[in-house]
Design a protein around this motif. Structure first.
Motif, mmCIF file in Angstrom:
data_model
loop_
_atom_site.group_PDB
_atom_site.id
_atom_site.type_symbol
_atom_site.label_atom_id
_atom_site.label_comp_id
_atom_site.label_asym_id
_atom_site.label_seq_id
_atom_site.Cartn_x
_atom_site.Cartn_y
_atom_site.Cartn_z
ATOM 1 N N TYR A 5 9.574 -6.317 -89.317
ATOM 2 C CA TYR A 5 10.590 -5.353 -89.751
ATOM 3 C C TYR A 5 10.923 -5.490 -91.235
ATOM 4 C CZ TYR A 5 11.259 -3.231 -85.246
ATOM 5 O OH TYR A 5 11.046 -2.508 -84.099
ATOM 6 N N TYR A 6 10.734 -6.669 -91.815
ATOM 7 C CA TYR A 6 10.859 -6.774 -93.275
ATOM 8 C C TYR A 6 9.756 -5.953 -93.948
ATOM 9 C CZ TYR A 6 14.373 -10.500 -93.039
ATOM 10 O OH TYR A 6 15.523 -11.218 -92.824
ATOM 11 N N SER B 68 9.371 -11.321 -95.898
ATOM 12 C CA SER B 68 8.136 -11.141 -95.135
ATOM 13 C C SER B 68 7.238 -12.357 -95.304
ATOM 14 C CB SER B 68 7.408 -9.879 -95.614
ATOM 15 O OG SER B 68 6.101 -9.820 -95.081
ATOM 16 N N ALA B 69 7.083 -12.795 -96.551
ATOM 17 C CA ALA B 69 6.280 -13.991 -96.825
ATOM 18 C C ALA B 69 6.924 -15.229 -96.210
ATOM 19 C CB ALA B 69 6.120 -14.160 -98.333
ATOM 20 N N TYR B 70 8.246 -15.310 -96.317
ATOM 21 C CA TYR B 70 8.934 -16.497 -95.819
ATOM 22 C C TYR B 70 8.830 -16.602 -94.292
ATOM 23 C CZ TYR B 70 12.245 -20.330 -95.796
ATOM 24 O OH TYR B 70 12.809 -21.565 -95.645
ATOM 25 N N CYS B 71 8.790 -15.479 -93.616
ATOM 26 C CA CYS B 71 8.615 -15.505 -92.157
ATOM 27 C C CYS B 71 7.236 -16.059 -91.788
ATOM 28 C CB CYS B 71 8.813 -14.111 -91.567
ATOM 29 S SG CYS B 71 10.550 -13.604 -91.468
ATOM 30 N N TYR B 72 6.218 -15.692 -92.574
ATOM 31 C CA TYR B 72 4.901 -16.293 -92.363
ATOM 32 C C TYR B 72 4.975 -17.797 -92.600
ATOM 33 C CZ TYR B 72 2.090 -12.002 -91.981
ATOM 34 O OH TYR B 72 1.521 -10.838 -91.549
ATOM 35 N N TYR B 73 5.694 -18.180 -93.646
ATOM 36 C CA TYR B 73 5.856 -19.599 -93.962
ATOM 37 C C TYR B 73 6.502 -20.346 -92.793
ATOM 38 C CZ TYR B 73 8.056 -23.746 -95.997
ATOM 39 O OH TYR B 73 8.483 -25.031 -96.243
ATOM 40 N N GLU C 234 -2.614 -19.092 -94.298
ATOM 41 C CA GLU C 234 -3.341 -18.298 -95.296
ATOM 42 C C GLU C 234 -2.654 -16.958 -95.530
ATOM 43 O OE1 GLU C 234 -7.162 -18.168 -93.488
ATOM 44 O OE2 GLU C 234 -7.753 -20.165 -94.207
ATOM 45 N N GLU C 235 -2.135 -16.360 -94.463
ATOM 46 C CA GLU C 235 -1.408 -15.088 -94.596
ATOM 47 C C GLU C 235 -0.122 -15.285 -95.395
ATOM 48 O OE1 GLU C 235 -2.796 -12.810 -90.484
ATOM 49 O OE2 GLU C 235 -1.089 -14.186 -90.436
ATOM 50 N N ALA C 236 0.531 -16.425 -95.192
ATOM 51 C CA ALA C 236 1.756 -16.714 -95.942
ATOM 52 C C ALA C 236 1.462 -16.812 -97.433
ATOM 53 C CB ALA C 236 2.387 -18.006 -95.440
#
Length: 275
Positions: free
Chosen positions: A89-90, A110-115, A129-131
């Motif tokens: 949703y971000y 969005s990046a931090y959620c991957y993190y 890698e996606e983060a």
């Protein structure tokens, strides 16, 4: 008795709140839903707020409340530690409101959620890698953001995790030894690739020594026609290692490898001199 009355009063308040919330869910007054969802959000009651907003983001699509509903809903999901859905949703916010008030924040989140979803090093690192890709995208989009330094720091942390994963893979080859083939050479290749891809990693010394030790074991166990070449290669690797890590934690082990291989090489030279 006094404490019993307090407990009863609290249960009454909770029951009243639950009753009010259930009535709200049964109603079709979406304006009221929105107003109450924002109240729940401010109170950090993310479960109730998310339940309401999860439906409102679709109902309000294309309206003047869509942007705020999407942003708050993503934050509620993040508050509930649902990083997978929050990240979605971000990204939806950024896609639908690229010039919105929260676009920069949502791109970062969005990046931090991957993190936050990045697993332990021994597991598959696709999310890691996606983060990294998402943080790089954020930096590219907002190079002057106050969050750039933090993004860079987190990217370095994630890269170290990838390197450690590759180190564990190289170590696995090393531990397999000669089982079903020459796994020491596979360990060398894996470690060299890690150093090539991540030359500034904090695991550089561990990877470098793994290469030296794997080459040494190959030399010791080699067939005669390849042994001298592998001994010389090990000695060359030793000099490269001690030049980079002259006081490293593996220095004593490296010196023992050199002493052994140097004796082996002198033996070959003596044989040549005799012949």
């Amino acid at each position: 008795m006094k404490y019993l009355l307090i407990v009863v009063a609290l249960l009454g308040i909770i029951g009243s709140g639950c009753s009010k919330y259930q009535k709200l869910l049964k109603s079709q007054d979406y304006e009221l839903w929105y107003a109450e969802a924002m109240k729940y959000y401010e109170q950090e009651d993310y479960t109730r707020a998310a339940t309401l907003l999860g439906q409102l983001v679709n109902i309000y699509r294309g309206t003047d409340k869509a942007e705020e509903a999407n942003y708050v809903y993503a934050n509620c999901l993040y508050g509930l530690n649902d990083f997978l859905t929050a990240g979605h949703y971000y990204r939806e916010y950024v896609k639908n409101f690229p010039a919105g008030d929260y676009a920069e924040e949502c791109q970062y989140m969005s990046a931090y959620c991957y993190y936050m979803r990045s697993p332990k090093p021994r597991l598959d690192q696709t999310t890691t890698e996606e983060a990294i890709q998402e943080f790089q995208l954020f930096i590219n989009m907002y190079p002057n953001s106050a969050r750039v330094d933090e993004s860079t720091r987190l990217m370095d942390e994630l890269r170290d995790k990838l390197v450690y994963k590759s180190y564990l893979n190289a170590k696995l080859y090393y531990n397999l030894g000669d089982y079903l083939g020459n796994n020491y050479q596979s360990a060398v290749i894996a470690a060299q690739n890690s150093l090539k891809d991540f030359p500034d990693t904090k695991y550089r010394e561990e990877l470098s020594f793994l290469i030296l030790e794997s080459k040494y074991i190959q030399a010791v166990n080699s067939v005669e026609e390849k042994k001298e070449e592998r001994v010389r290669d090990t000695i060359d690797e030793y000099y490269s290692f001690v030049n980079e890590f002259p006081e490293g934690k593996y220095k004593k082990k490296a010196d023992r490898i050199f002493e052994d291989t140097d004796k082996m090489l002198k033996g070959y030279n003596n044989e040549v001199a005799v012949n």
